[in-house]
Write a protein that holds these residues in place. Structure first.
Motif, PDB file in Angstrom:
ATOM      1  N   PHE A   1       0.723  -1.183  -0.280  1.00  0.00           N
ATOM      2  CA  PHE A   1       0.265  -0.196   0.033  1.00  0.00           C
ATOM      3  C   PHE A   1       1.326   1.030  -0.124  1.00  0.00           C
ATOM      4  O   PHE A   1       1.713   1.325   0.875  1.00  0.00           O
ATOM      5  CB  PHE A   1      -0.792  -0.315   1.218  1.00  0.00           C
ATOM      6  CG  PHE A   1      -1.683  -2.031   1.704  1.00  0.00           C
ATOM      7  CD1 PHE A   1      -3.088  -1.513   0.530  1.00  0.00           C
ATOM      8  CD2 PHE A   1      -1.478  -2.119   2.057  1.00  0.00           C
ATOM      9  CE1 PHE A   1      -3.638  -1.791   0.589  1.00  0.00           C
ATOM     10  CE2 PHE A   1      -2.385  -3.508   1.744  1.00  0.00           C
ATOM     11  CZ  PHE A   1      -3.599  -3.002   1.542  1.00  0.00           C
ATOM     12  N   GLY A   2       0.140   2.784  -0.218  1.00  0.00           N
ATOM     13  CA  GLY A   2       0.691   3.338  -1.089  1.00  0.00           C
ATOM     14  C   GLY A   2       0.765   4.684  -1.339  1.00  0.00           C
ATOM     15  O   GLY A   2      -0.518   4.178  -1.711  1.00  0.00           O
ATOM     16  N   SER A   3       1.829   5.728  -1.335  1.00  0.00           N
ATOM     17  CA  SER A   3       0.801   6.898  -2.222  1.00  0.00           C
ATOM     18  C   SER A   3       0.929   6.179  -4.185  1.00  0.00           C
ATOM     19  O   SER A   3       1.764   5.867  -4.828  1.00  0.00           O
ATOM     20  CB  SER A   3       1.418   7.711  -2.318  1.00  0.00           C
ATOM     21  OG  SER A   3       3.109   8.081  -3.012  1.00  0.00           O
ATOM     22  N   GLU A   4      -0.047   7.223  -4.702  1.00  0.00           N
ATOM     23  CA  GLU A   4       0.365   6.862  -6.097  1.00  0.00           C
ATOM     24  C   GLU A   4       1.379   6.899  -7.536  1.00  0.00           C
ATOM     25  O   GLU A   4       1.592   6.025  -7.660  1.00  0.00           O
ATOM     26  CB  GLU A   4      -1.048   7.825  -7.381  1.00  0.00           C
ATOM     27  CG  GLU A   4      -1.350   7.338  -8.372  1.00  0.00           C
ATOM     28  CD  GLU A   4      -0.440   8.103  -9.835  1.00  0.00           C
ATOM     29  OE1 GLU A   4      -0.343   7.314 -10.657  1.00  0.00           O
ATOM     30  OE2 GLU A   4       0.391   8.626  -9.359  1.00  0.00           O
ATOM     31  N   PRO A   5       2.377   8.178  -6.510  1.00  0.00           N
ATOM     32  CA  PRO A   5       3.823   8.021  -7.600  1.00  0.00           C
ATOM     33  C   PRO A   5       4.003   6.902  -7.161  1.00  0.00           C
ATOM     34  O   PRO A   5       5.387   6.324  -7.434  1.00  0.00           O
ATOM     35  CB  PRO A   5       3.832   9.666  -6.481  1.00  0.00           C
ATOM     36  CG  PRO A   5       3.361   9.829  -6.214  1.00  0.00           C
ATOM     37  CD  PRO A   5       2.102   9.313  -6.132  1.00  0.00           C
ATOM     38  N   ILE A   6       4.116   6.411  -5.680  1.00  0.00           N
ATOM     39  CA  ILE A   6       5.534   5.481  -5.441  1.00  0.00           C
ATOM     40  C   ILE A   6       4.931   4.313  -5.915  1.00  0.00           C
ATOM     41  O   ILE A   6       5.881   3.326  -6.558  1.00  0.00           O
ATOM     42  CB  ILE A   6       5.324   5.257  -3.318  1.00  0.00           C
ATOM     43  CG1 ILE A   6       5.854   6.175  -2.612  1.00  0.00           C
ATOM     44  CG2 ILE A   6       5.841   3.843  -3.364  1.00  0.00           C
ATOM     45  CD1 ILE A   6       6.152   6.700  -1.496  1.00  0.00           C
TER      46      ILE A   6
ATOM     47  N   LEU B   1      -2.631  -1.656  -9.718  1.00  0.00           N
ATOM     48  CA  LEU B   1      -2.914  -0.679  -9.029  1.00  0.00           C
ATOM     49  C   LEU B   1      -4.560  -0.528  -9.303  1.00  0.00           C
ATOM     50  O   LEU B   1      -5.177  -0.170  -9.376  1.00  0.00           O
ATOM     51  CB  LEU B   1      -2.060   0.690  -9.324  1.00  0.00           C
ATOM     52  CG  LEU B   1      -2.532   2.202  -8.613  1.00  0.00           C
ATOM     53  CD1 LEU B   1      -1.651   1.581  -7.606  1.00  0.00           C
ATOM     54  CD2 LEU B   1      -2.172   3.333  -9.550  1.00  0.00           C
ATOM     55  N   TYR B   2      -4.604  -0.734  -7.235  1.00  0.00           N
ATOM     56  CA  TYR B   2      -6.175  -0.286  -7.102  1.00  0.00           C
ATOM     57  C   TYR B   2      -6.234   0.994  -6.004  1.00  0.00           C
ATOM     58  O   TYR B   2      -5.564   0.808  -5.270  1.00  0.00           O
ATOM     59  CB  TYR B   2      -6.876  -1.928  -6.606  1.00  0.00           C
ATOM     60  CG  TYR B   2      -6.676  -2.863  -7.222  1.00  0.00           C
ATOM     61  CD1 TYR B   2      -8.342  -3.353  -8.575  1.00  0.00           C
ATOM     62  CD2 TYR B   2      -5.439  -3.780  -7.382  1.00  0.00           C
ATOM     63  CE1 TYR B   2      -7.326  -4.055  -8.587  1.00  0.00           C
ATOM     64  CE2 TYR B   2      -6.056  -4.799  -8.460  1.00  0.00           C
ATOM     65  CZ  TYR B   2      -7.071  -5.489  -8.931  1.00  0.00           C
ATOM     66  OH  TYR B   2      -6.972  -6.413 -10.017  1.00  0.00           O
ATOM     67  N   ASP B   3      -7.235   1.388  -5.789  1.00  0.00           N
ATOM     68  CA  ASP B   3      -8.255   2.113  -5.364  1.00  0.00           C
ATOM     69  C   ASP B   3      -9.006   1.615  -4.251  1.00  0.00           C
ATOM     70  O   ASP B   3     -10.148   1.243  -4.586  1.00  0.00           O
ATOM     71  CB  ASP B   3      -8.935   3.839  -5.968  1.00  0.00           C
ATOM     72  CG  ASP B   3      -8.886   4.756  -4.883  1.00  0.00           C
ATOM     73  OD1 ASP B   3      -8.678   4.485  -3.587  1.00  0.00           O
ATOM     74  OD2 ASP B   3      -9.385   5.972  -5.650  1.00  0.00           O
ATOM     75  N   ALA B   4      -8.985   2.162  -3.159  1.00  0.00           N
ATOM     76  CA  ALA B   4     -10.251   0.669  -2.395  1.00  0.00           C
ATOM     77  C   ALA B   4     -11.500   1.628  -2.208  1.00  0.00           C
ATOM     78  O   ALA B   4     -11.587   3.686  -2.206  1.00  0.00           O
ATOM     79  CB  ALA B   4      -9.296   1.524  -0.629  1.00  0.00           C
TER      80      ALA B   4
ATOM     81  N   ASN C   1      -8.665   7.237  -1.597  1.00  0.00           N
ATOM     82  CA  ASN C   1      -7.335   7.364  -1.374  1.00  0.00           C
ATOM     83  C   ASN C   1      -5.856   6.095  -0.449  1.00  0.00           C
ATOM     84  O   ASN C   1      -5.234   6.885  -0.458  1.00  0.00           O
ATOM     85  CB  ASN C   1      -6.460   9.047  -1.690  1.00  0.00           C
ATOM     86  CG  ASN C   1      -7.435   9.682  -2.606  1.00  0.00           C
ATOM     87  OD1 ASN C   1      -7.601   9.715  -3.391  1.00  0.00           O
ATOM     88  ND2 ASN C   1      -8.437  11.120  -2.107  1.00  0.00           N
ATOM     89  N   GLU C   2      -6.411   5.750  -0.708  1.00  0.00           N
ATOM     90  CA  GLU C   2      -5.656   4.450  -0.271  1.00  0.00           C
ATOM     91  C   GLU C   2      -5.447   3.649  -1.129  1.00  0.00           C
ATOM     92  O   GLU C   2      -6.556   2.818  -1.452  1.00  0.00           O
ATOM     93  CB  GLU C   2      -6.698   3.671   1.329  1.00  0.00           C
ATOM     94  CG  GLU C   2      -5.317   2.343   1.284  1.00  0.00           C
ATOM     95  CD  GLU C   2      -6.276   1.278   2.716  1.00  0.00           C
ATOM     96  OE1 GLU C   2      -6.088   0.669   2.391  1.00  0.00           O
ATOM     97  OE2 GLU C   2      -6.678   2.648   3.710  1.00  0.00           O
ATOM     98  N   LEU C   3      -4.332   3.060  -1.654  1.00  0.00           N
ATOM     99  CA  LEU C   3      -4.548   2.627  -2.983  1.00  0.00           C
ATOM    100  C   LEU C   3      -3.271   1.435  -2.594  1.00  0.00           C
ATOM    101  O   LEU C   3      -2.463   1.033  -1.779  1.00  0.00           O
ATOM    102  CB  LEU C   3      -2.954   3.539  -3.879  1.00  0.00           C
ATOM    103  CG  LEU C   3      -3.912   4.883  -4.805  1.00  0.00           C
ATOM    104  CD1 LEU C   3      -3.217   5.655  -4.970  1.00  0.00           C
ATOM    105  CD2 LEU C   3      -5.221   4.276  -5.240  1.00  0.00           C
ATOM    106  N   MET C   4      -3.846   0.489  -3.795  1.00  0.00           N
ATOM    107  CA  MET C   4      -3.050  -0.887  -3.499  1.00  0.00           C
ATOM    108  C   MET C   4      -1.956  -0.948  -4.364  1.00  0.00           C
ATOM    109  O   MET C   4      -3.032  -1.958  -5.644  1.00  0.00           O
ATOM    110  CB  MET C   4      -3.858  -1.994  -2.732  1.00  0.00           C
ATOM    111  CG  MET C   4      -2.854  -3.236  -3.248  1.00  0.00           C
ATOM    112  SD  MET C   4      -4.838  -4.383  -2.967  1.00  0.00           S
ATOM    113  CE  MET C   4      -5.865  -4.480  -4.326  1.00  0.00           C
ATOM    114  N   LEU C   5      -1.406  -1.958  -4.259  1.00  0.00           N
ATOM    115  CA  LEU C   5      -0.624  -2.023  -5.766  1.00  0.00           C
ATOM    116  C   LEU C   5      -0.942  -4.484  -5.010  1.00  0.00           C
ATOM    117  O   LEU C   5       0.312  -4.620  -3.985  1.00  0.00           O
ATOM    118  CB  LEU C   5       0.920  -1.659  -5.971  1.00  0.00           C
ATOM    119  CG  LEU C   5       1.487  -2.644  -7.220  1.00  0.00           C
ATOM    120  CD1 LEU C   5       0.506  -1.326  -8.465  1.00  0.00           C
ATOM    121  CD2 LEU C   5       2.787  -1.497  -7.171  1.00  0.00           C
TER     122      LEU C   5
END
Length: 162
Positions: free
Chosen positions: A9-14, A29-32, A37-41
């Motif tokens: 999990f992290g920010s979109e840029p990372i 990439l997914y958005d909760a 704005n909680e993103l999961m890769l």
């Protein structure tokens, strides 16, 4: 069949940089849905994880045809040995029949190195189809579990970003 699934999990840029730096991996990439704005890769390559901070699951069984570009749901539970037998039997029964309308695939997982934590991962066309299925199927868990103070269950839902 994929043998493990990992995520971070992290920010979109990372997360986008991790994805760009690893083009040989199936990173999605997914958005909760329940926490904007909680993103999961998600890494569905089945290979050893490349993530430093990760959550990893071993695949116990799988049904359907994967389509990772829609809606996905994770339902995590901690089960004792007897509860695991009931859960596994219900999942196997579901997998032996045609999947519900809108469901692409279903995975039965356990937390890496913790067989007591089971996760039901499902992929769908839309959240609406998932919600209809969930209402028609009480999470494949006996109602008595929900009344047990030691019972743990958590649901996380995500939509595809890229």
């Amino acid at each position: 069949m994929i043998r493990n699934i990992s995520m971070t999990f992290g920010s979109e840029p990372i997360l986008s940089k991790i994805k760009k730096d690893n083009p040989d991996r199936d990173l999605i990439l997914y958005d909760a849905l329940n926490n904007r704005n909680e993103l999961m890769l998600l890494d569905v390559s089945g290979k050893d994880s490349i993530f430093k901070s990760l959550v990893q699951y071993d695949v116990l069984s799988h049904g359907g045809t994967d389509d990772w570009h829609g809606f996905i749901s994770f339902i995590a539970t901690k089960l004792d040995i007897d509860q695991q037998k009931v859960f596994d039997a219900r999942i196997n029964q579901l997998m032996s029949n045609p999947l519900p309308s809108g469901m692409h695939s279903i995975y039965s997982l356990h937390s890496y190195k913790n067989i007591n934590e089971r996760v039901l991962l499902t992929t769908w066309n839309s959240p609406t189809q998932f919600e209809m299925w969930k209402k028609a199927n009480p999470l494949l868990m006996p109602e008595t579990y929900n009344n047990d103070p030691s019972f743990y269950s958590h649901e996380s839902n995500f939509k595809f970003v890229h």
